[in-house]
Design an enzyme around this catalytic site. Sequence first.
Site, mmCIF file in Angstrom:
data_model
loop_
_atom_site.group_PDB
_atom_site.id
_atom_site.type_symbol
_atom_site.label_atom_id
_atom_site.label_comp_id
_atom_site.label_asym_id
_atom_site.label_seq_id
_atom_site.Cartn_x
_atom_site.Cartn_y
_atom_site.Cartn_z
ATOM 1 N N THR A 31 0.846 -1.199 0.000
ATOM 2 C CA THR A 31 0.000 0.000 0.000
ATOM 3 C C THR A 31 0.880 1.248 0.000
ATOM 4 O O THR A 31 1.945 1.260 0.615
ATOM 5 C CB THR A 31 -0.910 -0.022 1.248
ATOM 6 O OG1 THR A 31 -1.841 -1.097 1.095
ATOM 7 C CG2 THR A 31 -1.686 1.284 1.409
ATOM 8 N N ASP A 89 8.467 3.582 5.063
ATOM 9 C CA ASP A 89 8.667 4.989 5.435
ATOM 10 C C ASP A 89 10.117 5.273 5.795
ATOM 11 O O ASP A 89 10.615 6.368 5.557
ATOM 12 C CB ASP A 89 7.745 5.345 6.602
ATOM 13 C CG ASP A 89 6.293 5.162 6.213
ATOM 14 O OD1 ASP A 89 5.853 5.858 5.283
ATOM 15 O OD2 ASP A 89 5.611 4.305 6.794
ATOM 16 N N LYS A 99 7.072 1.146 8.927
ATOM 17 C CA LYS A 99 5.974 1.206 7.975
ATOM 18 C C LYS A 99 4.721 1.665 8.715
ATOM 19 O O LYS A 99 4.693 1.712 9.934
ATOM 20 C CB LYS A 99 5.731 -0.174 7.340
ATOM 21 C CG LYS A 99 6.802 -0.522 6.316
ATOM 22 C CD LYS A 99 6.549 -1.829 5.584
ATOM 23 C CE LYS A 99 5.199 -1.973 4.967
ATOM 24 N NZ LYS A 99 4.848 -0.892 4.020
ATOM 25 N N GLY A 102 0.756 5.042 5.946
ATOM 26 C CA GLY A 102 -0.567 5.032 5.318
ATOM 27 C C GLY A 102 -1.615 4.315 6.152
ATOM 28 O O GLY A 102 -2.774 4.213 5.743
ATOM 29 N N GLU A 108 -0.166 -5.266 6.103
ATOM 30 C CA GLU A 108 1.150 -5.312 5.438
ATOM 31 C C GLU A 108 2.088 -6.287 6.150
ATOM 32 O O GLU A 108 2.833 -7.030 5.507
ATOM 33 C CB GLU A 108 1.772 -3.914 5.410
ATOM 34 C CG GLU A 108 1.064 -2.964 4.457
ATOM 35 C CD GLU A 108 1.564 -1.535 4.533
ATOM 36 O OE1 GLU A 108 1.404 -0.824 3.541
ATOM 37 O OE2 GLU A 108 2.096 -1.125 5.580
HETATM 38 C C1 5RP Z 1 1.505 2.177 4.354
HETATM 39 C C2 5RP Z 1 2.964 2.013 4.291
HETATM 40 C C3 5RP Z 1 3.678 2.499 3.081
HETATM 41 O O1 5RP Z 1 4.397 1.459 2.522
HETATM 42 C C4 5RP Z 1 4.603 3.587 3.484
HETATM 43 O O2 5RP Z 1 3.863 4.586 4.148
HETATM 44 C C5 5RP Z 1 5.335 4.188 2.277
HETATM 45 O O3 5RP Z 1 4.435 4.892 1.494
HETATM 46 P P1 5RP Z 1 4.860 5.642 0.158
HETATM 47 O O4 5RP Z 1 5.259 4.588 -0.812
HETATM 48 O O5 5RP Z 1 3.604 6.373 -0.260
HETATM 49 O O6 5RP Z 1 5.985 6.576 0.484
HETATM 50 O O7 5RP Z 1 3.596 1.485 5.169
HETATM 51 O O8 5RP Z 1 0.980 1.715 5.568
#
Ligand code: 5RP
Length: 232
Positions: A31, A89, A99, A102, A108
Amino acid sequence: MSSQDLDSLKKAAALKAVEFVRDGMVVGLGTGSTAKHMVLALGEKVRAGMRLRGVPTSNETAALARQQGIALIDTDHTWVIDVAIDGADQVDPHFNLIKGGGGALLKEKIVAASAKQFIVVVDHAKRVPVLGGSFPLPIEVIPFGWGSTAREIHSLTKSSVVLRERNGVPFTTEAGHVILDVHLPRIDHPRELEIALNRIPGVVETGLFVGRTDLLLVGTENGVESYPATRT
Ligand code: 5RP
């Protein structure tokens, strides 16, 4: 570097990851904005005749995958995931991750844990010498008594614990939980911290992914760098 430039690096890493997907595989679909590039690329492969089935880690990813014509596995079944591909992240030099930016960290982590191979795709800005600092650690907790759970987390970490909100109300995960963002200046011992946090009643899961990465793909201005890792 602009966010548009970073997005093109995320895309390059995601496209590299898709090269590991073979006909007939079951793919864990992450995600976020990086994972979105991966789902779009898999959609192209499916339309070109590749047979794939996906296990999505969020409703958002499921909707995109369906729109792309990717068949999804009923999540009530016991699946065997050949490869899971997801963003992060933060990534430390030992391939440990934060992580959950999101809010999809629970699904995940379930998907990453059950995949035969877990590929992490990031742009170079996500790499840090030590986890924490600029990015808070998300912890998914049961809404019941969340304030007490937050107090326990604070007493363990000595760091500020903030209930995540969206549009002025508590953010609710797809599993009906809430998220506490913990502002740790640095996480020197992620494995020990993950274990200690998971012992607190009310904690469902943390955004620490320790020793789970099999391959890290990093989008840089000089191309995609590839780092094989060992699960520990
Ligand atoms: C969602 C996550 C995402 O993998 C993480 O936030 C990275 O997001 P992005 O690819 O938009 O930078 O852990 O829960």
